[in-house]
Design a protein around this motif. Structure first.
Motif, short mmCIF file in Angstrom:
data_model
loop_
_atom_site.label_atom_id
_atom_site.label_comp_id
_atom_site.label_asym_id
_atom_site.label_seq_id
_atom_site.Cartn_x
_atom_site.Cartn_y
_atom_site.Cartn_z
N THR A 1 -0.81 -3.06 1.33
CA THR A 1 -0.62 -4.42 1.64
C THR A 1 -0.06 -4.82 2.80
O THR A 1 -0.08 -5.86 3.51
CB THR A 1 0.14 -5.27 0.44
OG1 THR A 1 1.38 -4.81 0.54
CG2 THR A 1 -0.74 -5.15 -0.83
N ASP A 2 0.87 -3.95 3.56
CA ASP A 2 1.54 -4.28 4.58
C ASP A 2 0.61 -3.99 5.84
O ASP A 2 -0.05 -2.93 6.07
CB ASP A 2 2.50 -3.12 4.78
CG ASP A 2 3.70 -3.49 5.95
OD1 ASP A 2 3.48 -4.41 6.49
OD2 ASP A 2 4.43 -2.72 6.20
N PRO A 3 0.28 -4.91 6.56
CA PRO A 3 -0.58 -4.87 7.68
C PRO A 3 -0.16 -3.97 9.16
O PRO A 3 -0.79 -3.37 9.64
CB PRO A 3 -0.96 -5.98 8.17
CG PRO A 3 0.09 -7.00 7.60
CD PRO A 3 0.64 -6.29 6.52
N ASP A 4 1.19 -3.90 9.17
CA ASP A 4 1.82 -3.22 10.02
C ASP A 4 1.83 -1.63 9.95
O ASP A 4 1.78 -0.81 11.04
CB ASP A 4 3.56 -3.29 10.24
CG ASP A 4 3.68 -4.86 10.40
OD1 ASP A 4 2.62 -5.37 11.42
OD2 ASP A 4 4.72 -5.22 10.06
N ARG A 5 1.55 -1.13 8.79
CA ARG A 5 1.30 0.30 8.57
C ARG A 5 -0.04 0.69 8.82
O ARG A 5 -0.25 2.11 9.17
CB ARG A 5 1.58 0.56 7.29
CG ARG A 5 3.18 0.51 6.84
CD ARG A 5 3.64 0.76 5.76
NE ARG A 5 3.96 2.40 5.56
CZ ARG A 5 4.19 3.15 4.35
NH1 ARG A 5 4.12 2.57 3.40
NH2 ARG A 5 4.24 4.51 4.69
#
Length: 93
Positions: free
Chosen positions: A88-92
């Motif tokens: 769910t984390d777009p930065d990763r």
């Protein structure tokens, strides 16, 4: 005749059912004993029942705010947080 009943219920397929029922009965028993022993609103002794309605907020707060509730209060309601943040984390990505 009795052995057919034993053979019907003591098959390996029903062991998970027995385990689930055992856990459920254990949880119910634990909660029953916990309420009878330490709940401030449950009075088993005759002397405590004669006291009537008590305004003992500190004892009620101690009963309601037990260790598990304090432990999970600031936690996110996730079972696997690292996997959830990975997807769910777009930065990763």
């Amino acid at each position: 005749m009795a052995s057919s009943g034993v053979n019907r219920w003591l098959r390996p397929e029903v062991y998970p059912l027995f385990a689930a029922l055992g856990v459920a009965i254990g949880i119910c028993g634990f909660q029953l004993v916990r309420n009878i022993c330490i709940n401030p609103e449950v009075r088993v002794n005759k002397e405590r029942r004669a006291a009537g309605v008590l305004e003992n907020y500190a004892e009620g707060e101690k009963y309601a705010e037990h260790f598990l509730r304090k432990f999970v209060r600031n936690k996110r309601p996730e079972i696997m947080p690292s996997i959830n943040s990975f997807f769910t984390d777009p930065d990763r990505n």
